[in-house]
Design an enzyme around this catalytic site. Structure first.
Site, PDB file in Angstrom:
ATOM      1  N   GLY A  92       4.510   6.323  38.326  1.00 26.02           N
ATOM      2  CA  GLY A  92       4.225   7.174  39.471  1.00 26.02           C
ATOM      3  C   GLY A  92       4.404   6.525  40.826  1.00 26.02           C
ATOM      4  O   GLY A  92       3.918   7.058  41.823  1.00 26.02           O
ATOM      5  N   CYS A  93       5.088   5.391  40.907  1.00 23.76           N
ATOM      6  CA  CYS A  93       5.333   4.731  42.191  1.00 23.76           C
ATOM      7  C   CYS A  93       6.767   5.013  42.646  1.00 23.76           C
ATOM      8  O   CYS A  93       7.676   5.097  41.830  1.00 23.76           O
ATOM      9  CB  CYS A  93       5.122   3.224  42.082  1.00 23.76           C
ATOM     10  SG  CYS A  93       3.400   2.736  41.844  1.00 23.76           S
TER      11      CYS A  93
END
Length: 281
Positions: A92-93
């Site tokens: 999720g980065c």
């Protein structure tokens, strides 16, 4: 704080009427004596995180805090390639981030790295602030401390989400090493009221259309002759978020707002299909 072993010191430079005043805080590579978390403005943090937060808050502007995070990245040690594997990757980065943890006696120590300087600085901040504590103490840290440090306004929602993902992964690794059930640290954007997001009335993008949207965005961005492009589409069909990271030589001399406006102009049609957009340039 009682310090054992070699201490690594980072520095903050705070401008005042007499010039530059130097404020230090202890970095990683430090083993602390047993110490519980402390409360800061209603949030639980480790003593080392409190020092980091207070140092950042003493800086005069958001721009100085942003530069301090970049400075942390420059001082950080990288991870060897053999540790940059899927099990250590933070999901999720916007950038690629890896975090590893080890247990020494009853203390947890972290290392982290990223392929982007800002994110590398953020993961270094967490590594410095959480290393040397027990699994219980790490679980007690409040995710909202990023607001206390004054960083929420300096980071886009995508970076804020990435920061929360890093903390969640580090808590999970600490819990695993300490034999604990991990405390829920669901990633959520934490903002001080400023955002580079832009909402659009849009038609829904279903799962099958996400890949097509990503490919269309990458194709459109080729007109900028980018050195780096990272595109992701997330969310459900009723709340789709498009995250775009672009590095290009044509941005030289432009401020961030003008860079983002150029990207939005290039992607005008694609942006009309999503509810939120996060652009990093």
């Amino acid at each position: 704080l009682a310090l054992l072993g070699q201490a690594r010191v980072h520095s903050f430079f705070v401008l005042d009427g007499r010039g530059a005043a130097k404020v230090n805080f202890v970095g990683r590579g430090v083993r602390l004596s047993a110490a519980p978390t402390v409360e800061l403005a209603g949030h639980q943090v480790t003593p080392k995180l409190r020092e980091i937060i207070q140092g950042l808050r003493e800086l005069p502007t958001d721009a100085f805090r942003y530069k301090q995070v970049l400075y942390l990245a420059q001082q950080a040690r990288g991870l060897p390639s053999e540790l940059k594997v899927a099990e250590n990757k933070v999901p999720g980065c916007l950038s690629t981030v890896h975090v590893v943890a080890r247990l020494e006696e009853d203390r947890i120590f972290f290392e982290g790295d990223s392929d982007a300087q800002l994110t590398k600085g953020l993961v270094t901040l967490l590594v410095d602030g959480l290393s040397g504590y027990t699994a219980d103490e790490i679980q007690a840290v409040s995710p909202e401390f990023i607001k206390l440090a004054g960083l929420g306004a300096s980071l886009t929602p995508g970076r804020n989400n990435g920061f929360m993902n890093m903390l969640a992964v580090m808590k999970r690794k600490a819990a695993d090493l300490g034999g604990l059930e991990p405390v829920d640290s669901s990633p959520a954007a934490v903002s001080d009221g400023q955002s580079s997001d832009q909402s659009h009335p849009a038609s829904a993008v279903d799962e099958s259309g996400s890949e097509a949207l990503r490919e269309a965005v990458e194709l459109k961005l080729k007109v900028l002759k980018p050195e780096k492009v990272d595109v992701s589409v997330s969310g459900d069909p009723e709340a789709t978020t498009l995250c775009v990271v672009v590095e290009a030589a044509c941005f030289q001399g432009m401020d961030v707002d003008k860079r983002q406006q150029l990207v939005r102009t290039v992607l005008r049609d694609e942006l009309s299909r999503v509810q939120r957009v996060d652009i990093e340039v």
